[in-house]
Design a protein around this motif. Structure first.
Motif, PDB file in Angstrom:
ATOM      1  N   UNK A  94       0.827  -1.215   0.000  1.00 13.07           N
ATOM      2  CA  UNK A  94       0.000   0.000   0.000  1.00 13.07           C
ATOM      3  C   UNK A  94       0.860   1.263   0.000  1.00 13.07           C
ATOM      4  N   UNK A  95       0.322   2.323  -0.584  1.00 17.64           N
ATOM      5  CA  UNK A  95       1.069   3.566  -0.642  1.00 17.64           C
ATOM      6  C   UNK A  95       0.337   4.636  -1.415  1.00 17.64           C
ATOM      7  N   UNK A  96       0.947   5.822  -1.542  1.00 17.33           N
ATOM      8  CA  UNK A  96       0.283   6.993  -2.144  1.00 17.33           C
ATOM      9  C   UNK A  96       0.350   7.024  -3.663  1.00 17.33           C
ATOM     10  N   UNK A  97      -0.044   5.921  -4.299  1.00 20.40           N
ATOM     11  CA  UNK A  97       0.084   5.812  -5.743  1.00 20.40           C
ATOM     12  C   UNK A  97      -1.243   5.413  -6.396  1.00 20.40           C
ATOM     13  N   UNK A  98      -1.528   6.059  -7.517  1.00 23.46           N
ATOM     14  CA  UNK A  98      -2.671   5.693  -8.353  1.00 23.46           C
ATOM     15  C   UNK A  98      -2.127   5.058  -9.625  1.00 23.46           C
ATOM     16  N   UNK A  99      -2.594   3.853  -9.921  1.00 23.36           N
ATOM     17  CA  UNK A  99      -2.115   3.127 -11.095  1.00 23.36           C
ATOM     18  C   UNK A  99      -3.174   3.132 -12.188  1.00 23.36           C
ATOM     19  N   UNK A 100      -2.786   3.576 -13.388  1.00 26.90           N
ATOM     20  CA  UNK A 100      -3.672   3.528 -14.545  1.00 26.90           C
ATOM     21  C   UNK A 100      -3.476   2.184 -15.234  1.00 26.90           C
ATOM     22  N   UNK A 101      -4.578   1.441 -15.379  1.00 24.80           N
ATOM     23  CA  UNK A 101      -4.529   0.085 -15.905  1.00 24.80           C
ATOM     24  C   UNK A 101      -5.710  -0.170 -16.840  1.00 24.80           C
ATOM     25  N   UNK A 102      -5.584  -1.127 -17.764  1.00 18.60           N
ATOM     26  CA  UNK A 102      -6.735  -1.497 -18.595  1.00 18.60           C
ATOM     27  C   UNK A 102      -7.838  -2.083 -17.717  1.00 18.60           C
TER      28      UNK A 102
END
Length: 215
Positions: A94-102
């Motif tokens: 977990x962490x302060x990241x947003x992942x763009x994924x299909x």
């Protein structure tokens, strides 16, 4: 006026968590703390609530919404995860990241990017968020709590809690607080839809991210 919940930051009261999740399943909108900034959110699968969030943020339907998942395995239900993306996310969540994924078919069209068929997903390092997602058993919409005013700009990011709550009290159904002031840095957005990851937005934790992207 919104219903107010004061939760312990490390050990959120389960009874309150259950009450909040019951309301979310019935279409409630909440203001809640994350490991970055306060967010406006709802149950991913309640269309009327997602529409309200869009209205609150004045977002057109072609603007995708980020949502929270509970784990990497949970992400794989809602997104296509390549081996490369898996290795990167495993190191960072977990962490302060947003992942763009299909996006997979489980992501409502009202949430994803309609042209790219992609979605933004987070697994925050935050006990209240984790308790909410685990108890709800659905992802939770997470869009930063700032609103445009009549002139197009009303930045509530970084405001102390009292002013933030006052600004949003009449537009959300639930306010969750943990005794701490809101953060003032948004998440770092990482595009994992191609072979080479790309930092779309430099937010909290972006410096720590770079070594993982080149390894």
């Amino acid at each position: 006026m919104a219903t107010f919940y004061s939760l312990h930051p490390e050990n959120p009261q389960q009874r309150s968590i259950q009450e909040i999740c019951h309301s979310l399943k019935n279409g409630a909108i909440m203001l809640y703390p994350t490991d970055t900034v306060y967010a406006i959110g709802c149950d991913l699968n309640v269309k009327s609530a997602v529409e309200r969030v869009r209205q609150i943020k004045r977002l057109s339907n072609d603007k995708p919404l980020t949502f929270l998942c509970s784990s990497l395995s949970n992400i794989s239900e809602y997104a296509v995860v390549t081996d490369r993306a898996y290795k990167i996310m495993k190191r960072l969540i977990p962490g302060p990241y947003t992942f763009l994924l299909p996006a997979t078919k489980l992501v409502p069209k009202l949430v994803m990017n309609p042209k790219r068929k992609t979605t933004g997903i987070r697994v925050p390092d935050h006990e209240i968020c984790h308790a909410l997602v685990e108890t709800l058993e659905n992802p939770i919409i997470s869009t930063s709590a700032h609103l445009p005013d009549e002139e197009g700009d009303f930045p509530t990011i970084g405001l102390e809690s009292a002013r933030l709550f006052d600004a949003l009290d009449k537009v959300v159904d639930i306010i969750v607080e943990n005794g701490r002031d809101p953060g003032d840095k948004v998440s770092t957005i990482v595009d994992l839809t191609t072979d080479e990851p790309d930092i779309v937005r430099e937010g909290l934790g972006w410096e720590e991210l770079q070594p993982w992207l080149v390894s």
